[in-house]
Enzyme design. Structure first.
Site, PDB file in Angstrom:
ATOM      1  N   LYS A  22       0.837  -1.218   0.000  1.00 22.94           N
ATOM      2  CA  LYS A  22       0.000   0.000   0.000  1.00 22.94           C
ATOM      3  C   LYS A  22       0.868   1.263   0.000  1.00 22.94           C
ATOM      4  O   LYS A  22       0.632   2.185  -0.764  1.00 22.94           O
ATOM      5  CB  LYS A  22      -0.895  -0.027   1.241  1.00 22.94           C
ATOM      6  CG  LYS A  22      -1.520   1.296   1.581  1.00 22.94           C
ATOM      7  CD  LYS A  22      -2.366   1.224   2.823  1.00 22.94           C
ATOM      8  CE  LYS A  22      -1.652   1.574   4.114  1.00 22.94           C
ATOM      9  NZ  LYS A  22      -1.366   2.985   4.330  1.00 22.94           N
ATOM     10  N   ASN A  23       1.882   1.281   0.875  1.00 20.72           N
ATOM     11  CA  ASN A  23       2.652   2.513   1.036  1.00 20.72           C
ATOM     12  C   ASN A  23       3.575   2.807  -0.141  1.00 20.72           C
ATOM     13  O   ASN A  23       4.129   3.897  -0.242  1.00 20.72           O
ATOM     14  CB  ASN A  23       3.460   2.473   2.340  1.00 20.72           C
ATOM     15  CG  ASN A  23       2.565   2.634   3.550  1.00 20.72           C
ATOM     16  OD1 ASN A  23       1.364   2.891   3.419  1.00 20.72           O
ATOM     17  ND2 ASN A  23       3.134   2.467   4.736  1.00 20.72           N
ATOM     18  N   CYS A 116      -3.918  12.290  13.799  1.00 23.44           N
ATOM     19  CA  CYS A 116      -4.701  11.071  13.790  1.00 23.44           C
ATOM     20  C   CYS A 116      -4.406  10.304  15.068  1.00 23.44           C
ATOM     21  O   CYS A 116      -3.583  10.737  15.877  1.00 23.44           O
ATOM     22  CB  CYS A 116      -4.447  10.237  12.541  1.00 23.44           C
ATOM     23  SG  CYS A 116      -2.798   9.612  12.443  1.00 23.44           S
ATOM     24  N   ARG A 121       0.765  14.545  13.386  1.00 27.24           N
ATOM     25  CA  ARG A 121       1.347  14.269  12.069  1.00 27.24           C
ATOM     26  C   ARG A 121       1.666  15.606  11.397  1.00 27.24           C
ATOM     27  O   ARG A 121       0.926  16.077  10.541  1.00 27.24           O
ATOM     28  CB  ARG A 121       0.371  13.442  11.193  1.00 27.24           C
ATOM     29  CG  ARG A 121      -0.188  12.178  11.811  1.00 27.24           C
ATOM     30  CD  ARG A 121       0.810  11.056  11.925  1.00 27.24           C
ATOM     31  NE  ARG A 121       1.291  10.534  10.678  1.00 27.24           N
ATOM     32  CZ  ARG A 121       0.829   9.422  10.091  1.00 27.24           C
ATOM     33  NH1 ARG A 121      -0.148   8.748  10.627  1.00 27.24           N
ATOM     34  NH2 ARG A 121       1.374   8.985   8.961  1.00 27.24           N
ATOM     35  N   ASP A 308       5.313   0.483  11.940  1.00 30.16           N
ATOM     36  CA  ASP A 308       4.085  -0.167  11.457  1.00 30.16           C
ATOM     37  C   ASP A 308       3.980  -1.630  11.896  1.00 30.16           C
ATOM     38  O   ASP A 308       2.979  -2.294  11.611  1.00 30.16           O
ATOM     39  CB  ASP A 308       3.998  -0.070   9.921  1.00 30.16           C
ATOM     40  CG  ASP A 308       3.589   1.316   9.463  1.00 30.16           C
ATOM     41  OD1 ASP A 308       3.245   2.155  10.320  1.00 30.16           O
ATOM     42  OD2 ASP A 308       3.608   1.575   8.244  1.00 30.16           O
ATOM     43  N   ARG A 400      -8.315  -0.481   5.205  1.00 30.93           N
ATOM     44  CA  ARG A 400      -7.447   0.527   4.580  1.00 30.93           C
ATOM     45  C   ARG A 400      -6.115  -0.088   4.187  1.00 30.93           C
ATOM     46  O   ARG A 400      -5.417   0.443   3.323  1.00 30.93           O
ATOM     47  CB  ARG A 400      -7.187   1.671   5.553  1.00 30.93           C
ATOM     48  CG  ARG A 400      -8.364   2.596   5.769  1.00 30.93           C
ATOM     49  CD  ARG A 400      -7.936   3.808   6.561  1.00 30.93           C
ATOM     50  NE  ARG A 400      -6.596   4.202   6.146  1.00 30.93           N
ATOM     51  CZ  ARG A 400      -5.608   4.523   6.973  1.00 30.93           C
ATOM     52  NH1 ARG A 400      -5.793   4.515   8.259  1.00 30.93           N
ATOM     53  NH2 ARG A 400      -4.421   4.853   6.514  1.00 30.93           N
TER      54      ARG A 400
HETATM   55  C1  UD1 Z   1       4.725   6.733   6.362  1.00 30.66           C
HETATM   56  C2  UD1 Z   1       3.819   5.529   6.238  1.00 30.66           C
HETATM   57  C3  UD1 Z   1       3.329   5.072   7.610  1.00 30.66           C
HETATM   58  C4  UD1 Z   1       4.525   4.837   8.545  1.00 30.66           C
HETATM   59  C5  UD1 Z   1       5.432   6.066   8.571  1.00 30.66           C
HETATM   60  C6  UD1 Z   1       6.702   5.843   9.357  1.00 30.66           C
HETATM   61  C7  UD1 Z   1       2.802   5.886   4.081  1.00 30.66           C
HETATM   62  C8  UD1 Z   1       1.574   6.119   3.294  1.00 30.66           C
HETATM   63  N1  UD1 Z   1       2.694   5.899   5.398  1.00 30.66           N
HETATM   64  O1  UD1 Z   1       3.953   7.805   6.891  1.00 30.66           O
HETATM   65  O2  UD1 Z   1       2.613   3.863   7.436  1.00 30.66           O
HETATM   66  O3  UD1 Z   1       4.043   4.607   9.851  1.00 30.66           O
HETATM   67  O4  UD1 Z   1       5.826   6.426   7.227  1.00 30.66           O
HETATM   68  O5  UD1 Z   1       7.432   4.770   8.843  1.00 30.66           O
HETATM   69  O6  UD1 Z   1       3.841   5.635   3.509  1.00 30.66           O
HETATM   70  N2  UD1 Z   1       7.386  14.233  10.684  1.00 30.66           N
HETATM   71  C9  UD1 Z   1       7.691  15.542  10.986  1.00 30.66           C
HETATM   72  N3  UD1 Z   1       7.430  16.480  10.037  1.00 30.66           N
HETATM   73  C10 UD1 Z   1       6.915  16.187   8.805  1.00 30.66           C
HETATM   74  C11 UD1 Z   1       6.638  14.835   8.502  1.00 30.66           C
HETATM   75  C12 UD1 Z   1       6.889  13.883   9.467  1.00 30.66           C
HETATM   76  O7  UD1 Z   1       8.162  15.846  12.071  1.00 30.66           O
HETATM   77  O8  UD1 Z   1       6.723  17.099   7.991  1.00 30.66           O
HETATM   78  C13 UD1 Z   1       7.646  13.197  11.706  1.00 30.66           C
HETATM   79  C14 UD1 Z   1       6.409  12.344  12.035  1.00 30.66           C
HETATM   80  O9  UD1 Z   1       5.580  12.976  12.996  1.00 30.66           O
HETATM   81  C15 UD1 Z   1       7.052  11.092  12.550  1.00 30.66           C
HETATM   82  C16 UD1 Z   1       8.301  10.952  11.680  1.00 30.66           C
HETATM   83  O10 UD1 Z   1       8.548  12.268  11.153  1.00 30.66           O
HETATM   84  O11 UD1 Z   1       7.445  11.272  13.893  1.00 30.66           O
HETATM   85  C17 UD1 Z   1       8.172   9.966  10.548  1.00 30.66           C
HETATM   86  O12 UD1 Z   1       6.952  10.214   9.850  1.00 30.66           O
HETATM   87  P1  UD1 Z   1       6.827  10.028   8.276  1.00 30.66           P
HETATM   88  O13 UD1 Z   1       7.928   9.165   7.780  1.00 30.66           O
HETATM   89  O14 UD1 Z   1       6.652  11.354   7.636  1.00 30.66           O
HETATM   90  O15 UD1 Z   1       5.452   9.265   8.164  1.00 30.66           O
HETATM   91  P2  UD1 Z   1       4.546   9.278   6.881  1.00 30.66           P
HETATM   92  O16 UD1 Z   1       5.400   9.474   5.691  1.00 30.66           O
HETATM   93  O17 UD1 Z   1       3.393  10.201   7.069  1.00 30.66           O
END
Ligand code: UD1
Length: 421
Positions: A22-23, A116, A121, A308, A400
Site C-alpha cells: 500500500k505505502n 490522527c 502528524r 508499522d 485501509r
Molecule cells: C509513512 C507511512 C506510515 C509509517 C510512517 C513511518 C505511508 C503512506 N505511510 O507515513 O505507514 O508509519 O511512514 O514509517 O507511507 N514528521 C515531521 N514532520 C513532517 C513529517 C513527518 O516531524 O513534515 C515526523 C512524524 O511525525 C514522525 C516521523 O517524522 O514522527 C516519521 O513520519 P513520516 O515518515 O513522515 O510518516 P509518513 O510518511 O506520514
C-alpha cells in the site's frame, strides 16, 4: 459497519501470498500525475486507501481506474489542482499529490491531513523541502496552498525531530524530478517504498541516484513519459503473517515476501524463538519451541524496526515467557492498542514512549475496538491465540491496509469471519 469474529487457539498451517505494498502504491499512483501519458501500475492491493487515491485523481480531472490488481492513470486532462478535505481527511497519504501537482500544474491546494490516533502528524518537512525548491507555500483555511512558476534544484536537509520522513521524501523527490538543475536530498528516507517510487520515476524518464540511501541525487528533466511498473510486496503485511504463524504456534509459507525488506523483523524473531527460512520467493515460518521468548524493540526509520509492526509485535509479546519492552521513536503516542490488549487479559503498562509487556500464559477472547490500521492487525493476532471468541469492531481501519485478510487467514485454518454489525 463490519466486524471480525475470531475463535482463537488454532495453529495456522499452509500458504499465504502477500499483496502489493500500500505505502508504495499510493505515492506511485500520485506520481502518475507527472505525465500526460498513460501509466500502468500492477500488483496494486485492492484497498480502501487505494480507492481513495483514485478518487482524488479523478477529482483532479484525471482518468484513473482499477481492474483487478492493475491501476491505469492518464493525466492528460488534469485541469484541477485542489485535493479536497472530504477525501484527504480519510487518508494522510493524500498529501503525496502535493509534489506532483506542484511540479506539473505549477500549483496545488491540498487539504491539511490533520492529526490522527497514532499521534501528531506535522507537515513541516514537506513544506521545508518544497520551499527549498523555490515554491511558495502557506497554510490557508485548512489547506496547504502551493505555487511555483519554476522549481529549482537545491541541497535540502530533510530531517526533523524524529528523523527522516517517508512522504516528505516522496513529495520532494516527485517535485525535484521536473525542477531545473540538481537536487540533493540529505537525510532522505531509505524505506523500500521510497526506492520503489524512485524506480517508477526512473522508468518515467527521471534521473535519480542514491535512492535507498540517506542521500538522494536528482537531476531535473524537462518532461516525463508514461511507464509500466509492478509494486513491491507489502513488507508489513508479510511481517503480520509471520507473526500469525509465530503466535499461534503454526507453520506458514509466506509467498512473495521480500526477505531483504524484513531484516530488522527477522533478527528479532530469531531472539524470540521463531525460525524463518527464506527460499526463492517464499519464507517458511515456524515456532521453534513451545514458548515464545520476550523481546526488546525500538522503532526507527528503515532499516530499523518499523513502527508499522510495533502493535503486532506487542500482541506477540503479550503471550511470551517474560518481560518485553517496546519503545516508539517514530510516533511516541502510538499505543492505542494497549488498553484493548489489556481487555483481553494482557499485562501491558506504558512508561512514556515505552510499553512494558509482562507475558501471560493465555489471552482471553473479548469484544475489542480497533483504533487504527496496525492496531487492528494486532487485535486480530491476539484474537487468533486467545481462548474463546474475540470480536473486533471498527475494522474499516483494517480494510485501509490489508487486502482480504480474513479470506487469507481462513485458507490457513483460522476460525475467523466478517459479519455486518
Ligand atoms: C509513512 C507511512 C506510515 C509509517 C510512517 C513511518 C505511508 C503512506 N505511510 O507515513 O505507514 O508509519 O511512514 O514509517 O507511507 N514528521 C515531521 N514532520 C513532517 C513529517 C513527518 O516531524 O513534515 C515526523 C512524524 O511525525 C514522525 C516521523 O517524522 O514522527 C516519521 O513520519 P513520516 O515518515 O513522515 O510518516 P509518513 O510518511 O506520514
Amino acid at each position: 459497519m463490519d466486524k471480525i469474529i475470531i475463535e482463537g487457539g488454532v495453529p495456522l498451517k499452509g500458504t499465504i501470498e502477500v499483496s502489493g505494498a500500500k505505502n508504495a502504491a499510493l505515492p506511485i499512483i500520485a506520481a502518475a500525475l507527472l505525465t500526460e501519458e498513460k501509466c500502468i501500475i500492477k500488483n496494486v492491493p485492492n484497498l480502501r486507501d487505494v480507492v481513495t487515491m483514485i478518487k482524488i485523481l479523478r477529482s483532479l480531472g484525471v482518468k484513473a481506474q482499477m481492474e483487478q490488481d492493475c491501476v491505469t492513470v492518464e493525466a492528460k486532462r488534469c485541469n484541477q489542482f485542489v485535493a479536497d478535505y472530504k477525501l484527504v481527511s480519510t487518508m494522510r497519504a493524500s498529501i503525496c499529490v502535493l509534489g506532483p501537482l506542484l511540479a506539473k500544474q505549477k500549483q496545488a491546494r491540498v487539504s491539511m491531513p490533520g492529526g490522527c490516533v497514532i499521534g501528531q502528524r506535522p507537515v513541516d518537512l514537506h513544506i521545508k523541502g518544497l520551499r527549498a525548491l523555490g515554491a511558495q507555500l502557506k497554510i490557508e483555511h485548512g489547506y496547504i496552498v502551493a505555487a511555483a512558476k519554476v522549481l529549482h534544484g537545491n541541497n535540502i536537509f530533510l530531517g526533523g525531530a524524529y528523523g527522516s520522513s517517508v512522504l516528505a521524501t516522496a513529495n520532494v523527490m516527485t517535485a525535484a524530478v521536473l525542477a531545473k538543475g540538481r537536487t540533493l536530498i540529505e537525510n532522505a528516507a531509505c524505506e523500500p517504498e521510497v526506492v520503489d517510487l524512485a524506480n517508477f520515476l526512473i522508468k518515467m524518464g527521471a534521473k535519480i541516484k542514491g535512492h535507498g540511501t540517506p542521500i538522494i541525487e536528482i537531476e531535473g528533466v524537462k518532461r516525463l513519459g508514461g511507464a509500466s511498473h509492478s509494486i513491491i510486496p507489502d513488507r508489513i503485511e508479510a511481517g503480520t503473517h509471520i507473526l500469525a504463524a509465530a503466535i499461534t504456534g503454526g507453520a506458514l509459507t509466506i509467498k512473495k515476501a521480500r526477505v531483504d525488506h524484513l531484516s530488522a523483523m527477522l533478527d528479532k524473531l530469531k531472539e524470540v524463538g521463531v525460525s524463518v527460512v527464506a527460499e526463492q520467493n517464499a519464507l517458511h515460518v515456524k515456532r521453534k519451541g513451545s514458548v515464545l521468548k520476550p523481546v526488546d524493540i525500538t522503532t526507527l526509520p528503515y532499516p530499523g524496526f518499523p513502527t508499522d509492526m510495533q502493535a503486532q509485535m506487542m500482541a506477540m509479546a503479550t503471550v511470551s515467557d517474560g518481560i518485553s519492552v517496546l519503545t516508539e521513536k517514530i510516533f511516541p503516542d502510538r499505543f492505542m492498542h494497549v488498553s484493548e490488549l489489556n481487555r483481553m487479559g494482557a499485562s501491558v503498562f506504558l512508561e512514556g514512549a515505552s510499553a512494558i509487556v509482562k507475558g501471560v500464559k493465555r489471552l482471553s477472547g473479548a469484544p475489542v475496538m480497533a483504533s487504527d490500521l496496525r492496531a487492528s492487525a494486532a487485535l486480530i493476532l491476539a484474537g487468533l491465540v486467545a481462548k474463546g471468541k474475540t470480536e473486533v469492531s471498527r475494522i474499516y481501519h483494517l480494510d485501509r491496509g490489508y487486502e482480504r485478510i480474513e479470506e487469507k487467514l481462513i485458507k490457513v485454518g483460522a476460525k475467523i469471519k466478517r459479519v455486518k454489525e
